[in-house]
Design an enzyme around this catalytic site. Structure first.
Site, PDB file in Angstrom:
ATOM      1  N   ALA A 119       0.842  -1.320  -0.046  1.00  0.00           N
ATOM      2  CA  ALA A 119      -0.055   0.044   0.079  1.00  0.00           C
ATOM      3  C   ALA A 119       0.853   1.180  -0.012  1.00  0.00           C
ATOM      4  O   ALA A 119       1.993   1.323   0.300  1.00  0.00           O
ATOM      5  CB  ALA A 119      -0.929   0.149   1.172  1.00  0.00           C
ATOM      6  N   MET A 120       0.275   2.343  -0.580  1.00  0.00           N
ATOM      7  CA  MET A 120       1.027   3.568  -0.591  1.00  0.00           C
ATOM      8  C   MET A 120       1.598   3.909   0.662  1.00  0.00           C
ATOM      9  O   MET A 120       2.786   5.066   0.617  1.00  0.00           O
ATOM     10  CB  MET A 120       0.341   4.487  -1.326  1.00  0.00           C
ATOM     11  CG  MET A 120      -0.930   5.044  -1.124  1.00  0.00           C
ATOM     12  SD  MET A 120      -1.876   6.001  -2.101  1.00  0.00           S
ATOM     13  CE  MET A 120      -3.544   6.202  -1.359  1.00  0.00           C
ATOM     14  N   ARG A 121       0.851   3.690   1.830  1.00  0.00           N
ATOM     15  CA  ARG A 121       1.634   4.473   3.024  1.00  0.00           C
ATOM     16  C   ARG A 121       2.744   3.628   3.464  1.00  0.00           C
ATOM     17  O   ARG A 121       3.364   4.061   4.385  1.00  0.00           O
ATOM     18  CB  ARG A 121       0.485   4.189   4.160  1.00  0.00           C
ATOM     19  CG  ARG A 121      -0.046   2.858   4.329  1.00  0.00           C
ATOM     20  CD  ARG A 121      -0.984   2.584   5.406  1.00  0.00           C
ATOM     21  NE  ARG A 121      -1.649   1.325   5.639  1.00  0.00           N
ATOM     22  CZ  ARG A 121      -2.447   0.675   4.782  1.00  0.00           C
ATOM     23  NH1 ARG A 121      -3.052   1.122   3.794  1.00  0.00           N
ATOM     24  NH2 ARG A 121      -2.744  -0.725   5.023  1.00  0.00           N
ATOM     25  N   TYR A 122       3.019   2.496   2.977  1.00  0.00           N
ATOM     26  CA  TYR A 122       4.461   1.782   3.139  1.00  0.00           C
ATOM     27  C   TYR A 122       5.576   2.065   2.305  1.00  0.00           C
ATOM     28  O   TYR A 122       6.689   1.718   2.504  1.00  0.00           O
ATOM     29  CB  TYR A 122       4.010   0.408   3.087  1.00  0.00           C
ATOM     30  CG  TYR A 122       2.957  -0.125   4.072  1.00  0.00           C
ATOM     31  CD1 TYR A 122       3.059   0.233   5.486  1.00  0.00           C
ATOM     32  CD2 TYR A 122       1.875  -0.765   3.639  1.00  0.00           C
ATOM     33  CE1 TYR A 122       2.076  -0.131   6.392  1.00  0.00           C
ATOM     34  CE2 TYR A 122       0.790  -1.264   4.666  1.00  0.00           C
ATOM     35  CZ  TYR A 122       0.885  -0.933   6.008  1.00  0.00           C
ATOM     36  OH  TYR A 122       0.097  -1.279   6.840  1.00  0.00           O
ATOM     37  N   THR A 123       5.341   2.395   0.866  1.00  0.00           N
ATOM     38  CA  THR A 123       6.234   2.816  -0.112  1.00  0.00           C
ATOM     39  C   THR A 123       6.526   4.210   0.128  1.00  0.00           C
ATOM     40  O   THR A 123       6.041   4.982   0.479  1.00  0.00           O
ATOM     41  CB  THR A 123       5.894   2.232  -1.195  1.00  0.00           C
ATOM     42  OG1 THR A 123       4.719   3.063  -1.887  1.00  0.00           O
ATOM     43  CG2 THR A 123       5.605   0.749  -1.237  1.00  0.00           C
TER      44      THR A 123
END
Length: 746
Positions: A119-123
C-alpha cells in the site's frame, strides 16, 4: 419566476448521442491514449509533474508515496487514489517499464505478481534520473499551461520531452472504439532513427528500421518475428510480434533464464505442472523454481532421461505455454493536431521532431527574451555608472527621483526602477567590471541564439547534439535479442504419451475400458449385470482405438484416454453420438498405416487403412455400407496384404482361404464378395459368415468354435480349403458345421 429558462429541452436520442460522444472523447483524449510529444497519458503526466513540484528529483530524498498521490488527486487528477497509485507503481517497475520514470523504495511488486505491491502508506518514491529528460525544460517557456480541475492552480498541457518517450516505454490503453498497444524501444536505437530522419527527411520506414529494427522489452527474451514482418508493423502501425523465453542445458537439465515480457514465472510453472499431471509430458520428470536475487528467473525442467531431446521438449513447451507469447502492436496515439491516429514509424518520428523543434524554438525564444531584458537592465546600470555622481545627486535631492532619472538619461521605467533598487555596495569599481563582463557574455549569447533561430540547419545540429547527449547519458544496450525462428509447434499427442501395452475391452452393451498389459483374460473380467464381453484388442497407449456401430459408422479415440479396467469402464455413448437405436458392434486398434479387413456377415468386405476409421467428429463417419439385416464382423489386421491369406467361415461350415490381395483397398464402401452364400439363406438368416481371420503364408493357423467343440487348422490343413474369392469354399467335418466364431491362434 420562470423556471423554464433554466432548462434546455432536447430529444432523448440527441442527448444520449451527445453525452456518449463527450464521454468517448474524454476517454480517448484524457485517459487512454498517450500524446506523441511526451508519450504520456494525463495521469502519468500529472504524477510526474506533482513529484517535481514536491522536489522529488532523482538526487532528493524520497517521500511517502501517499504524499505524492495525495498531491496528484488533490491538485490535478480528481480520480481514485488506488488507480492513481497503480499508475505510479507501473512507472516504477523495471520489469514493466523499459526506462522507469519513478524510483520506488519498498515493495513495488515482482515479475511473479506485478500487482503484489504494498500500500502507498508503506512505500516511498522519487523520480528516476531519466525523468529529467521530461522535466528539465519545463520552466523555460516550452509548454502551454492550463487551469487545473478547480481553477486554483495551473498544470502543463504536456511535458517538454527531450527524447521520444512515446516509443521508449510504450503504452497500453483501451479507449472507446479504439485501443493502443505501443511496445517499448531502445533509447539509443530510437535516437539513431531520429538523427537519421533529421539528416535525411526523405528517408523511408525501411531506412528508419535499419536503426530501429524492433521493440526492446525489459526482459532478455528473444524476439523471433522475422524482420520482414517487423518492418510491416512499422510501415502500417499495426500487427503482432512474438517473443520466446531463453533457455540453456546444464548437466542434462533445461534451465530457463529469461521469460517474455509480462509473463509470470509462477504461471509458467503452473502450466507445465498441469501438463505433467495430465500425463502429457512423460519425458519430463521434475520441475523446480531456483530463482533468487542473483538469478531473478531460473526455472529448471528435469528430463526423465538423457535420451530426451531437450530442443524437442522446449519446442512443445513454447507452443503450449506462455514461454512463447504473441504481442499485439497498435501504434495509436494523439498527434500534434490533437487527434488520435494509428501512425507508422516515420510519421511518429516526424511528428516528434516537429514537436522537439517547436520546444527548442520556444526555449530559445524564452531565453532570448530573458537575455534581452537583462541586457536592457544592464544598459541602464551602465549609464548610471558613467554618470554616478549625477545619479547620486538626483536620488538625494529629488522627491521623485524616478521620473527625473528617466528624463535626464533617457531611461525606461524598468531601467530606472533597477537603478534605484541597486544596493550601495554594487557601486564599487569591482562590481562595474563584473557587470561589463556579464554584459559581454549576454551579448554573445544573444547573437548565438539569434543565429540558431534564424538558421534551421544550425537548429537541427543543436537538436541532434542534445539527442546524442541524452542517449549517451540514459541509453543502454538492447536487452531483447533479435533471433528469427519458426513459430513453435506442439508435439503430436501420441509423442506425449508413454508407449505401454494395453488390452482394450468392449462389452456387449457398449462399455469400454483399457487393462494394462497384453496378458489379460477379457472373459474373466467383471461385467455389469446382464452384460458380457463383445470384443477385445491388444493395443498401445500411443495408438487410437476405433469402434464401428450397427449402421456402419466409425468412431475413434486415443487409447490412453480410456478408463482403467479396475472398474466397468465408461459408456461409449458418453464419448460419441451414434444414430438413435444403434449399437457398437466392432472394435479395433492400430497405427494410421495399419491395413484392416472390414467385412459383414453377408460375406462382403474390403481392405482399408486404419486412418480411414479415425476422425474427431463425435457423430463418427460412414465407413462400411451394410445391407438390411447385415452386421459388421470384428476387423482383422493384415501386416502384408500381398502375402497374407484371409480365412472366411460360414455358420453352415463352409470355409474358404484366399489371398488378401484379391480384395480392393477402399476408404469406405460395401466391398467385394468374400465367399458365396445363397441369397435365400442370407435373407432367411439360415446361413451367415461367422467370422474372418488373417494368417501369414506358410505358417498361420486358426481355431474354429462350434458350441462345445473346437478345431485347430494349421497351414497344411488350410491349404485344402484354398480357392478363389467369392467361391463356396470347402465343407468342414460334420461335427463342426455350426461354427460360431473363428480366431487366429498362430
Amino acid at each position: 419566476m420562470n423556471l423554464q429558462a433554466n432548462f434546455e429541452q432536447i430529444p432523448l436520442k440527441e442527448y444520449a448521442e451527445r453525452a456518449y460522444l463527450d464521454y468517448s472523447m474524454y476517454v480517448v483524449l484524457d485517459r487512454a491514449l498517450p500524446f506523441v510529444g511526451d508519450g504520456l497519458k494525463p495521469v502519468q503526466r500529472r504524477i510526474i509533474y506533482a513529484m517535481s513540484e514536491l522536489g522529488l528529483a532523482a538526487t532528493a530524498k524520497p517521500k511517502k508515496s501517499a504524499r505524492t498521490i495525495g498531491d496528484v488527486i488533490g491538485k490535478f487528477h480528481p480520480h481514485g487514489d488506488s488507480s492513481c497509485y497503480e499508475a505510479m507503481v507501473l512507472m516504477a517497475q523495471p520489469f514493466s517499464y523499459r526506462y522507469p520514470l519513478v524510483d520506488g523504495q519498498g515493495n513495488f511488486g515482482s515479475p511473479d505478481d506485478p500487482k503484489s505491491f504494498a500500500a502507498m502508506r508503506y512505500t516511498e518514491s522519487k523520480l528516476s534520473p531519466i525523468a529529467e529528460a521530461l522535466l528539465g525544460e519545463l520552466a523555460h517557456g516550452t509548454v502551454d499551461w492550463v487551469p487545473n480541475f478547480d481553477g486554483t492552480l495551473e498544470e502543463p498541457s504536456w511535458l517538454p520531452a527531450r527524447v521520444p518517450h512515446v516509443l521508449l516505454n510504450g503504452s497500453m490503453g483501451i479507449a472507446v472504439g479504439m485501443a493502443t498497444d505501443i511496445p517499448p524501444h531502445n533509447l539509443r536505437e530510437v535516437v539513431a532513427g531520429c538523427i537519421h530522419l533529421l539528416e535525411n527527411p526523405d528517408a523511408t520506414v525501411a531506412d528508419l528500421a535499419q536503426h530501429i529494427p524492433a521493440p526492446d522489452y525489459p526482459t532478455a527474451a528473444e524476439i523471433i518475428t522475422p524482420r520482414k514482418e517487423l518492418l510491416s508493423i512499422y510501415q502500417t502501425g499495426t500487427g503482432s510480434l512474438r517473443a520466446r523465453a531463453v533457455y540453456q542445458v546444464e548437466d542434462g537439465n533445461i534451465v530457463i533464464t529469461a521469460l517474455p515480457h509480462q509473463v509470470s514465472p509462477s504461471k509458467i510453472l503452473e502450466q507445465i505442472a498441469a501438463q505433467m499431471r495430465a500425463k502429457k509430458l512423460p519425458m519430463v520428470e521434475d520441475l523446480r523454481d531456483e530463482s533468487d536475487h542473483e538469478n531473478p528467473i531460473r526455472l529448471v525442467v528435469v528430463p526423465r532421461s538423457n535420451r530426451v531431446d531437450s530442443a524437442e521438449v522446449m519446442q512443445h513447451l513454447f507452443a503450449t505455454t506462455d514461454l512463447e507469447k504473441s504481442y499485439r502492436v497498435n501504434l495509436n496515439m494523439i498527434g500534434l493536431d490533437g487527434r488520435p491516429q494509428v501512425k507508422d514509424l516515420k510519421k511518429i518520428l516526424t511528428e516528434w521532431l516537429t514537436f522537439r523543434t517547436d520546444t527548442v524554438t520556444r526555449r530559445l525564444t524564452h531565453r532570448l527574451g530573458k537575455v534581452e531584458r537583462r541586457l536592457h537592465l544592464l544598459e541602464g546600470l551602465h549609464i548610471a555608472y558613467l554618470n554616478l555622481d549625477e545619479v547620486i545627486r538626483i536620488v538625494r535631492s529629488e522627491d521623485e527621483p524616478k521620473p527625473v532619472l528617466m528624463k535626464r538619461f533617457k531611461l525606461s521605467e524598468e531601467q530606472a526602477d533597477y537603478i534605484l533598487e541597486t544596493k550601495l555596495r554594487q557601486l564599487a569599481r569591482l562590481e562595474e567590471m563584473k557587470i561589463e563582463t556579464e554584459r559581454n557574455q549576454l551579448e554573445e549569447e544573444r547573437a548565438r541564439i539569434n543565429v540558431l533561430l534564424k538558421s534551421p540547419a544550425k537548429l537541427k545540429t543543436l537538436i541532434k547534439g542534445e539527442l546524442q547527449a541524452d542517449a549517451a547519458k540514459y541509453g543502454d544496450e538492447r536487452r531483447s535479442p533479435l533471433v528469427e525462428r519458426e513459430v513453435a509447434q506442439a508435439l503430436d499427442e501420441s509423442a506425449l504419451v508413454a508407449s505401454e501395452p494395453v488390452t482394450v475391452v468392449l462389452s456387449q452393451k457398449g462399455w469400454i475400458r483399457a487393462a494394462k498389459g497384453h496378458d489379460v483374460d477379457p472373459e474373466g473380467m467383471n461385467y455389469r449385470e446382464g452384460d458380457g464381453l463383445l470384443a477385445a484388442v491388444k493395443a498401445r497407449t500411443t495408438q487410437q482405438i476405433a469402434v464401428i456401430d450397427s449402421t456402419g459408422r466409425s468412431y475413434s479415440t486415443p487409447a490412453h484416454t480410456l478408463p482403467s479396467a479396475r472398474g466397468n469402464g465408461d459408456p461409449l455413448t458418453g464419448r460419441f453420438s451414434p444414430p438413435s437405436g444403434a449399437s457398437f458392434d466392432a472394435l479395433t486398434a492400430g497405427d494410421n498405416d495399419t491395413r484392416l479387413i472390414l467385412a459383414t456377415d453377408f460375406g462382403y468386405g474390403f481392405v482399408t487403412r486404419f486412418e480411414a476409421l479415425t476422425g474427431r467428429n463425435k457423430a463418427g463417419k460412414q465407413i462400411i455400407s451394410l445391407s438390411e439385416g447385415a452386421r459388421i464382423l470384428q476387423p482383422q489386421a493384415s501386416a502384408d496384404p500381398a502375402r497374407d491369406r484371409i480365412v472366411v467361415v460360414t455358420t453352415e461350415g463352409h470355409l474358404l482361404m484366399f489371398s488378401v490381395a484379391e480384395l480392393p483397398e477402399l476408404d469406405k464402401g460395401k466391398g467385394n464378395k468374400l465367399i458365396e452364400v445363397p441369397k435365400t439363406k442370407l435373407t432367411s438368416g439360415e446361413e451367415r459368415v461367422a467370422g474372418i481371420a488373417v494368417v501369414a503364408e506358410g505358417k498361420g493357423e486358426v481355431t474354429l468354435y462350434a458350441g462345445q467343440r473346437k478345431l485347430t487348422l494349421r497351414w497344411n490343413d488350410l491349404v485344402e480349403y484354398g480357392g478363389n474369392r467369392a467361391t463356396r469354399g470347402g465343407l468342414l467335418p460334420r461335427g463342426l458345421r455350426r461354427v460360431e466364431r473363428i480366431e487366429t491362434t498362430g
